[in-house]
Design an enzyme around this catalytic site. Structure first.
Site, mmCIF file in Angstrom:
data_model
loop_
_atom_site.group_PDB
_atom_site.id
_atom_site.type_symbol
_atom_site.label_atom_id
_atom_site.label_comp_id
_atom_site.label_asym_id
_atom_site.label_seq_id
_atom_site.Cartn_x
_atom_site.Cartn_y
_atom_site.Cartn_z
ATOM 1 N N TYR A 101 48.080 29.588 39.408
ATOM 2 C CA TYR A 101 47.491 30.755 40.071
ATOM 3 C C TYR A 101 48.506 31.673 40.756
ATOM 4 C CZ TYR A 101 43.307 28.023 39.246
ATOM 5 O OH TYR A 101 42.308 27.297 38.644
ATOM 6 N N ILE A 124 45.275 36.053 35.956
ATOM 7 C CA ILE A 124 45.454 37.410 36.461
ATOM 8 C C ILE A 124 44.912 37.490 37.885
ATOM 9 C CG2 ILE A 124 45.002 39.856 36.091
ATOM 10 C CD1 ILE A 124 46.543 38.556 33.816
ATOM 11 N N LYS A 181 30.343 33.613 39.147
ATOM 12 C CA LYS A 181 29.778 32.617 38.231
ATOM 13 C C LYS A 181 28.657 31.809 38.879
ATOM 14 C CE LYS A 181 34.274 32.165 35.982
ATOM 15 N NZ LYS A 181 35.454 31.293 35.827
ATOM 16 N N GLU A 212 30.595 44.370 54.613
ATOM 17 C CA GLU A 212 32.007 44.247 54.236
ATOM 18 C C GLU A 212 32.835 45.167 55.126
ATOM 19 O OE1 GLU A 212 34.704 45.251 50.248
ATOM 20 O OE2 GLU A 212 32.523 45.414 50.206
ATOM 21 N N ASP A 214 36.564 46.369 54.947
ATOM 22 C CA ASP A 214 37.841 46.363 54.237
ATOM 23 C C ASP A 214 38.949 46.772 55.202
ATOM 24 O OD1 ASP A 214 36.850 45.670 51.680
ATOM 25 O OD2 ASP A 214 36.099 47.697 51.434
ATOM 26 N N TRP A 216 42.182 46.519 54.567
ATOM 27 C CA TRP A 216 43.346 47.099 53.881
ATOM 28 C C TRP A 216 43.107 47.086 52.384
ATOM 29 C CZ3 TRP A 216 47.118 50.082 55.178
ATOM 30 C CH2 TRP A 216 48.333 50.107 54.485
ATOM 31 N N GLU A 217 42.942 48.264 51.799
ATOM 32 C CA GLU A 217 42.873 48.425 50.352
ATOM 33 C C GLU A 217 44.047 49.311 49.988
ATOM 34 O OE1 GLU A 217 38.309 48.440 49.105
ATOM 35 O OE2 GLU A 217 38.748 49.964 50.603
ATOM 36 N N HIS A 228 31.526 48.919 55.344
ATOM 37 C CA HIS A 228 30.345 49.068 54.489
ATOM 38 C C HIS A 228 29.168 48.381 55.179
ATOM 39 C CE1 HIS A 228 32.603 50.143 50.699
ATOM 40 N NE2 HIS A 228 33.561 49.485 51.333
ATOM 41 N N ARG A 250 22.335 53.704 42.633
ATOM 42 C CA ARG A 250 23.463 53.364 43.509
ATOM 43 C C ARG A 250 23.083 53.409 44.990
ATOM 44 N NH1 ARG A 250 28.942 52.839 43.288
ATOM 45 N NH2 ARG A 250 30.150 53.482 45.110
ATOM 46 N N ASP A 258 29.642 53.000 48.889
ATOM 47 C CA ASP A 258 30.718 53.938 49.197
ATOM 48 C C ASP A 258 31.468 53.542 50.459
ATOM 49 O OD1 ASP A 258 29.712 55.287 47.046
ATOM 50 O OD2 ASP A 258 29.024 57.035 48.178
ATOM 51 N N TRP A 383 40.095 55.606 41.979
ATOM 52 C CA TRP A 383 39.370 55.931 43.205
ATOM 53 C C TRP A 383 40.234 55.710 44.452
ATOM 54 C CZ3 TRP A 383 39.121 52.077 46.747
ATOM 55 C CH2 TRP A 383 39.345 50.777 46.281
#
Length: 436
Positions: A101, A124, A181, A212, A214, A216-217, A228, A250, A258, A383
């Protein structure tokens, strides 16, 4: 040169269930953090666990695969109930962490490698969670706190981002992903559609939603931090319109896909973040994220999320919105979200789902730290670091999100050209506001 990797450091709710295999012993890597909430800092002996989606899924007490490539076995997984009974996810041992991994830790530092050629397959990216101990996630309560972490994304030139906690199950986020999964302890194999452009992924009938944050993106060319909201609480399996999957639905789903993003480049501050700029992405960065309440106590409503950067001992305050006629906000608040979304012509979904107050209530329930590295088979990360959507005029405010070309980010190209790309997360810390 184009590298479509993506780093997300997020805080997402987690739940668990489902069968555990016994073919490989489970080992959790040590990754210490600091807790400064009492006014003095102490070291916590925390660990990391690998997300269940990356794990070997096989027949219980056998070596036969239940999931291979991006499809479920029709023999063992004709439906969700049968598959859940037949199949288990297995452990990750010492050798597999790095050899399969590409994940390593030392002391307070975690390193994720993009492509790893393992003994049985090519891996990946990865996604890991922070554990308090071998059986429990480390839950963060962030209201009236600041969360601090060091990030080194200098090697990422453009675009690249019933088992329980012990086996990394239960991921969810505001996108209500269908590629998990197992959801709620059940195999998500019903109506499973293998991806037509990702040999390792697909989408099932069920999605899984939750609030959520985030933190750090980013890659070395662009970055954002984004809350979010959702209209539900906790870990919520969805189906159909509730998931908000297709463009028509959406904004009918239970979560705000968004979010209310703070992205310097998108806010017309194009010289703030990047190699050699004010926040120099060619060097490690300390991120300080403050969750500020209405009365400065843990019981107040959340009213603001503020970002501070530290590099080479220098504190760098967040930049401001730079559009004529727009208030020069420098943090995320309800007023910022409302005004900037009106200006960009975006849907006011964040406010409709409860705004900052609702996010604060989610933080009161506790979030789990997620750290990952991945590429984007859907939109090639445009994006985040280029122009999006592609059919819009890039001169329109809010469309230009980064300096990367619009033909960049194709996963097959990135995986072939930059397999050794890595990101490092280190020195995780939580403490009172202004404890940095």
């Amino acid at each position: 040169m184009k590298l479509t990797l993506f780093i997300v450091l997020g805080l997402a709710c987690v739940a668990y269930g489902q069968k555990v295999g016994t073919q490989t012993p489970e080992v959790h890597l040590s990754l210490s953090m600091e807790n400064c909430e009492s006014g003095s800092c102490t070291t916590e002996s925390t660990k990391i666990v690998l997300d269940s989606n990356w794990r070997w899924t096989h027949v219980v007490d056998d070596y036969v695969n239940c999931y291979e490539g991006n499809t479920w076995s029709p023999e063992f997984c004709p439906d969700s109930v049968t598959c859940t009974e037949n199949c288990a996810i297995d452990g990750v041992d010492d050798a597999s962490w790095s050899g399969t991994y590409g994940v390593t830790t030392t002391g307070f530092e975690l390193t994720l490698q993009f492509v790893t050629e393992g003994p049985y397959s090519t891996n990946i990216g990865s996604r890991v969670y922070l554990l308090a101990d071998d059986n429990n996630y480390r839950v963060f309560y962030l209201k009236n706190r600041e969360f601090i972490i060091d990030v080194d994304s200098s090697e990422l030139p453009c675009g690249l981002n019933e088992a329980g906690a012990a086996y990394g199950v239960g991921y969810c986020d505001a996108q209500c992903p269908h590629d998990m999964k197992f959801i709620g302890g059940m195999a998500n194999c019903d109506d499973w559609e293998p991806s037509d452009n990702d040999p390792n992924s697909g989408a099932g009938k069920m999605g899984i939603c939750c609030f959520e944050m985030d933190i750090w993106e980013a890659n070395s060319m662009a970055q954002s931090f984004t809350p979010h909201d959702c209209s539900i609480t906790g870990y919520y399996p969805c189906e159909g319109i509730e998931c908000g999957d297709n463009p028509d639905d959406r904004y009918s789903g239970v979560c705000d896909k968004d979010g209310c993003d703070w992205a310097a480049y998108r806010l017309n501050q194009k010289e703030f973040f990047g190699p050699g700029l004010t926040v120099d992405s060619s060097q490690p960065i300390t991120l300080v994220t403050q969750f500020i309440t209405s009365d400065g106590t843990d019981n107040g409503d959340l009213v603001e999320v503020r970002r501070i950067y530290i590099q080479n001992g220098v504190t760098i305050q967040n930049t401001q919105v730079d559009f004529d006629g727009i208030t020069p906000y420098d943090s995320v608040s309800d007023d910022y979200c409302s005004e900037i979304k009106d200006f960009f012509g975006d849907v006011q979904a964040f406010a409709e789902k409860g705004g900052m107050k609702a996010l604060g209530e989610s933080l009161d329930r506790g979030h789990v730290l997620v750290m990952s590295l991945w590429d984007d088979h859907y939109s090639h990360m445009l994006w985040l670091d280029s122009n999006w959507p592609l059919d819009a005029d890039p001169a329109t405010p809010g469309i230009a999100r980064g300096p990367c070309p619009i033909d960049s980010g194709v996963p097959s190209e990135v995986e072939a050209e930059y397999p050794d790309a890595t990101v490092k997360f280190s020195n995780i810390k939580i403490g009172p506001i202004q404890s940095y």
